[in-house]
Write a protein that holds these residues in place. Structure first.
Motif, PDB file in Angstrom:
ATOM      1  N   VAL A  16     -96.462   5.244   3.273  1.00 41.20           N
ATOM      2  CA  VAL A  16     -95.622   5.527   4.436  1.00 41.20           C
ATOM      3  C   VAL A  16     -94.495   4.506   4.416  1.00 41.20           C
ATOM      4  O   VAL A  16     -94.743   3.293   4.342  1.00 41.20           O
ATOM      5  CB  VAL A  16     -96.415   5.430   5.757  1.00 41.20           C
ATOM      6  N   LYS A  17     -93.274   5.007   4.463  1.00 39.38           N
ATOM      7  CA  LYS A  17     -92.102   4.136   4.395  1.00 39.38           C
ATOM      8  C   LYS A  17     -91.488   3.978   5.781  1.00 39.38           C
ATOM      9  O   LYS A  17     -91.261   4.948   6.486  1.00 39.38           O
ATOM     10  CB  LYS A  17     -91.059   4.713   3.444  1.00 39.38           C
ATOM     11  N   CYS A  18     -91.230   2.737   6.149  1.00 37.46           N
ATOM     12  CA  CYS A  18     -90.580   2.424   7.424  1.00 37.46           C
ATOM     13  C   CYS A  18     -89.259   1.726   7.126  1.00 37.46           C
ATOM     14  O   CYS A  18     -89.225   0.727   6.397  1.00 37.46           O
ATOM     15  CB  CYS A  18     -91.461   1.523   8.276  1.00 37.46           C
ATOM     16  N   SER A  19     -88.176   2.256   7.677  1.00 36.25           N
ATOM     17  CA  SER A  19     -86.844   1.677   7.477  1.00 36.25           C
ATOM     18  C   SER A  19     -86.250   1.273   8.817  1.00 36.25           C
ATOM     19  O   SER A  19     -86.317   2.030   9.784  1.00 36.25           O
ATOM     20  CB  SER A  19     -85.908   2.691   6.801  1.00 36.25           C
ATOM     21  N   VAL A  20     -85.674   0.077   8.861  1.00 38.04           N
ATOM     22  CA  VAL A  20     -84.989  -0.412  10.055  1.00 38.04           C
ATOM     23  C   VAL A  20     -83.513  -0.555   9.688  1.00 38.04           C
ATOM     24  O   VAL A  20     -83.151  -1.371   8.837  1.00 38.04           O
ATOM     25  CB  VAL A  20     -85.566  -1.761  10.536  1.00 38.04           C
ATOM     26  N   ILE A  21     -82.682   0.247  10.343  1.00 36.92           N
ATOM     27  CA  ILE A  21     -81.276   0.396   9.947  1.00 36.92           C
ATOM     28  C   ILE A  21     -80.360  -0.086  11.066  1.00 36.92           C
ATOM     29  O   ILE A  21     -80.490   0.347  12.212  1.00 36.92           O
ATOM     30  CB  ILE A  21     -80.964   1.877   9.635  1.00 36.92           C
ATOM     31  N   ASP A  22     -79.446  -0.982  10.724  1.00 37.15           N
ATOM     32  CA  ASP A  22     -78.484  -1.446  11.723  1.00 37.15           C
ATOM     33  C   ASP A  22     -77.060  -1.266  11.222  1.00 37.15           C
ATOM     34  O   ASP A  22     -76.832  -0.981  10.045  1.00 37.15           O
ATOM     35  CB  ASP A  22     -78.738  -2.911  12.099  1.00 37.15           C
ATOM     36  N   GLN A  23     -76.121  -1.427  12.131  1.00 37.63           N
ATOM     37  CA  GLN A  23     -74.691  -1.300  11.806  1.00 37.63           C
ATOM     38  C   GLN A  23     -73.996  -2.644  12.027  1.00 37.63           C
ATOM     39  O   GLN A  23     -72.880  -2.702  12.512  1.00 37.63           O
ATOM     40  CB  GLN A  23     -74.051  -0.222  12.680  1.00 37.63           C
ATOM     41  N   GLY A  24     -74.700  -3.716  11.659  1.00 37.26           N
ATOM     42  CA  GLY A  24     -74.248  -5.050  12.015  1.00 37.26           C
ATOM     43  C   GLY A  24     -73.443  -5.771  10.967  1.00 37.26           C
ATOM     44  O   GLY A  24     -72.692  -5.171  10.200  1.00 37.26           O
ATOM     45  N   ILE A  25     -73.651  -7.076  10.909  1.00 35.41           N
ATOM     46  CA  ILE A  25     -72.807  -7.943  10.100  1.00 35.41           C
ATOM     47  C   ILE A  25     -73.085  -7.812   8.606  1.00 35.41           C
ATOM     48  O   ILE A  25     -72.250  -8.188   7.780  1.00 35.41           O
ATOM     49  CB  ILE A  25     -72.975  -9.412  10.511  1.00 35.41           C
ATOM     50  N   GLY A  26     -74.261  -7.306   8.246  1.00 32.91           N
ATOM     51  CA  GLY A  26     -74.591  -7.156   6.841  1.00 32.91           C
ATOM     52  C   GLY A  26     -74.813  -8.496   6.146  1.00 32.91           C
ATOM     53  O   GLY A  26     -74.755  -9.560   6.761  1.00 32.91           O
ATOM     54  N   ILE A  27     -75.068  -8.417   4.840  1.00 33.28           N
ATOM     55  CA  ILE A  27     -75.349  -9.609   4.043  1.00 33.28           C
ATOM     56  C   ILE A  27     -74.415  -9.631   2.845  1.00 33.28           C
ATOM     57  O   ILE A  27     -74.336  -8.647   2.097  1.00 33.28           O
ATOM     58  CB  ILE A  27     -76.812  -9.623   3.558  1.00 33.28           C
ATOM     59  N   GLU A  28     -73.711 -10.713   2.652  1.00 29.85           N
ATOM     60  CA  GLU A  28     -72.797 -10.833   1.518  1.00 29.85           C
ATOM     61  C   GLU A  28     -73.581 -10.770   0.211  1.00 29.85           C
ATOM     62  O   GLU A  28     -74.712 -11.239   0.119  1.00 29.85           O
ATOM     63  CB  GLU A  28     -72.019 -12.144   1.609  1.00 29.85           C
ATOM     64  N   GLU A  29     -72.951 -10.191  -0.803  1.00 33.63           N
ATOM     65  CA  GLU A  29     -73.626  -9.972  -2.085  1.00 33.63           C
ATOM     66  C   GLU A  29     -74.169 -11.270  -2.679  1.00 33.63           C
ATOM     67  O   GLU A  29     -75.279 -11.296  -3.237  1.00 33.63           O
ATOM     68  CB  GLU A  29     -72.663  -9.309  -3.067  1.00 33.63           C
ATOM     69  N   LYS A  30     -73.438 -12.364  -2.533  1.00 32.87           N
ATOM     70  CA  LYS A  30     -73.868 -13.637  -3.126  1.00 32.87           C
ATOM     71  C   LYS A  30     -75.140 -14.184  -2.474  1.00 32.87           C
ATOM     72  O   LYS A  30     -75.855 -15.002  -3.062  1.00 32.87           O
ATOM     73  CB  LYS A  30     -72.753 -14.672  -3.015  1.00 32.87           C
ATOM     74  N   ASP A  31     -75.448 -13.734  -1.240  1.00 30.61           N
ATOM     75  CA  ASP A  31     -76.624 -14.221  -0.524  1.00 30.61           C
ATOM     76  C   ASP A  31     -77.852 -13.338  -0.705  1.00 30.61           C
ATOM     77  O   ASP A  31     -78.970 -13.749  -0.358  1.00 30.61           O
ATOM     78  CB  ASP A  31     -76.321 -14.313   0.980  1.00 30.61           C
ATOM     79  N   GLN A  32     -77.660 -12.139  -1.226  1.00 32.15           N
ATOM     80  CA  GLN A  32     -78.753 -11.163  -1.219  1.00 32.15           C
ATOM     81  C   GLN A  32     -79.948 -11.573  -2.067  1.00 32.15           C
ATOM     82  O   GLN A  32     -81.092 -11.265  -1.721  1.00 32.15           O
ATOM     83  CB  GLN A  32     -78.217  -9.799  -1.649  1.00 32.15           C
ATOM     84  N   LYS A  33     -79.717 -12.312  -3.145  1.00 33.68           N
ATOM     85  CA  LYS A  33     -80.837 -12.713  -4.006  1.00 33.68           C
ATOM     86  C   LYS A  33     -81.751 -13.738  -3.334  1.00 33.68           C
ATOM     87  O   LYS A  33     -82.889 -13.950  -3.768  1.00 33.68           O
ATOM     88  CB  LYS A  33     -80.304 -13.279  -5.332  1.00 33.68           C
ATOM     89  N   ASN A  34     -81.262 -14.375  -2.280  1.00 32.03           N
ATOM     90  CA  ASN A  34     -82.038 -15.424  -1.620  1.00 32.03           C
ATOM     91  C   ASN A  34     -82.624 -15.005  -0.269  1.00 32.03           C
ATOM     92  O   ASN A  34     -83.260 -15.815   0.407  1.00 32.03           O
ATOM     93  CB  ASN A  34     -81.148 -16.654  -1.391  1.00 32.03           C
ATOM     94  N   ILE A  35     -82.427 -13.749   0.104  1.00 34.19           N
ATOM     95  CA  ILE A  35     -82.688 -13.360   1.487  1.00 34.19           C
ATOM     96  C   ILE A  35     -84.161 -13.500   1.884  1.00 34.19           C
ATOM     97  O   ILE A  35     -84.469 -13.715   3.066  1.00 34.19           O
ATOM     98  CB  ILE A  35     -82.188 -11.915   1.753  1.00 34.19           C
ATOM     99  N   PHE A  36     -85.090 -13.407   0.934  1.00 31.05           N
ATOM    100  CA  PHE A  36     -86.511 -13.538   1.268  1.00 31.05           C
ATOM    101  C   PHE A  36     -87.051 -14.952   1.027  1.00 31.05           C
ATOM    102  O   PHE A  36     -88.258 -15.174   1.143  1.00 31.05           O
ATOM    103  CB  PHE A  36     -87.341 -12.531   0.465  1.00 31.05           C
ATOM    104  N   LYS A  37     -86.170 -15.879   0.699  1.00 30.38           N
ATOM    105  CA  LYS A  37     -86.612 -17.250   0.470  1.00 30.38           C
ATOM    106  C   LYS A  37     -86.831 -17.976   1.788  1.00 30.38           C
ATOM    107  O   LYS A  37     -86.105 -17.761   2.758  1.00 30.38           O
ATOM    108  CB  LYS A  37     -85.584 -18.012  -0.381  1.00 30.38           C
ATOM    109  N   LYS A  38     -87.810 -18.849   1.783  1.00 41.69           N
ATOM    110  CA  LYS A  38     -88.149 -19.622   2.981  1.00 41.69           C
ATOM    111  C   LYS A  38     -86.983 -20.515   3.399  1.00 41.69           C
ATOM    112  O   LYS A  38     -86.365 -21.183   2.568  1.00 41.69           O
ATOM    113  CB  LYS A  38     -89.387 -20.468   2.700  1.00 41.69           C
TER     114      LYS A  38
END
Length: 281
Positions: free
Chosen positions: A206-228
């Motif tokens: 079962v897939k759950c998606s949470v979708i917003d229309q907000g500020i987003g994440i810059e490409e350079k930051d995306q690789k670190n987004i799940f880091k503590k």
């Protein structure tokens, strides 16, 4: 703390308006002080590595007790009765107390995050899986966030595909995942935007998606987004508050549950965070 809370609760019923205001003020002051302790705790965690597990355990224990006492006090007070007794033209006590209750819940979540980080790093984050409806859980958590969404001028909606089956996971942990994702979507969503939560069946999950229309994440930051402790540049510019641990905890819970997690995002256009959990066959 418990004795003080008991006294205030007993005094509240039939209390004079000035005493009721005092109760609200003391509760707010208590939360303010505890809040500073929690923030400094996260800062010390981020900057220190030795004895971190022991530090987190001690701090979490010390913080949880007064927060639980304040929550018990808030639950004991009759908010509607407060407004009837108090002079509405000067102050609406029930509104104050509801705000205190909301802030208390936020701090309890921060304490729980401290504990979860400690358990993850010690490999003792144990799950109690059982069969449950993710559809029902999503609707329940979304209802909890409706007031927060309205205060942020956001519209929170739930969309469910027909016949979404039951899943097998730890319901309380999945609830924590949903709270983190929905809170982020509303908090960093564009003003007057929408936040959509979609549920669908996908290849044994079962897939759950949470979708917003907000500020987003810059490409350079995306690789670190799940880091503590990581916070994207967009988030730092938009809001100074935040600990950078929510997505780290979310990822660990989903993967320990045998699921998958990911996201798509574009700066200034919004983000979609999704997770999949196995169907209970």
């Amino acid at each position: 703390m418990g004795i003080v809370v008991s006294f205030f609760t007993a005094a509240f019923y039939g209390a004079e308006p000035d005493l009721m205001a005092l109760i609200a003020s003391l509760a707010a002051a208590g939360l303010f002080s505890i809040g500073h302790i929690i923030v400094s705790s996260f800062e010390r965690m981020a900057g220190a590595s030795r004895d971190k597990s022991e530090f987190v355990s001690i701090m979490s224990h010390q913080l949880r007790s007064p927060l639980s006492s304040i929550k018990w006090l808030m639950n004991s007070l009759d908010f509607k009765k407060a407004d009837k007794i108090f002079d509405k033209e000067s102050v609406e006590v029930s509104s104050i107390l509801e705000s205190v209750e909301t802030e208390n819940e936020k701090m309890i979540q921060l304490v729980n995050d401290l504990l979860d980080i400690n358990k993850i790093e010690d490999n003792v984050l144990f799950l109690r899986p059982a069969e449950f409806s993710l559809t029902d859980l999503v609707r329940k958590v979304a209802a909890e966030y409706q007031r927060f969404a309205r205060s942020s001028n956001a519209v929170l909606k739930v969309f469910v595909e027909d016949e979404v089956p039951l899943i097998f996971a730890d319901q309380e942990r999945v609830k924590s995942v949903l709270r983190h994702l929905i809170d982020n979507a509303v908090r960093y969503g564009a003003q007057s935007g929408s936040v959509d939560i979609k549920l669908e069946r996908r290849d044994g999950f079962v897939k759950c998606s949470v979708i917003d229309q907000g500020i987003g994440i810059e490409e350079k930051d995306q690789k670190n987004i799940f880091k503590k402790f990581f916070r994207s540049h967009s988030a730092l510019r938009y809001q100074t508050e935040g600990t950078g641990v929510g997505l780290y905890i979310v990822k660990n819970i989903i993967e320990l549950s045998g699921g998958k997690i990911g996201f798509e995002s574009e700066a200034n256009k919004g983000s979609t965070f999704w997770f999949k959990l196995p169907i209970n066959l």
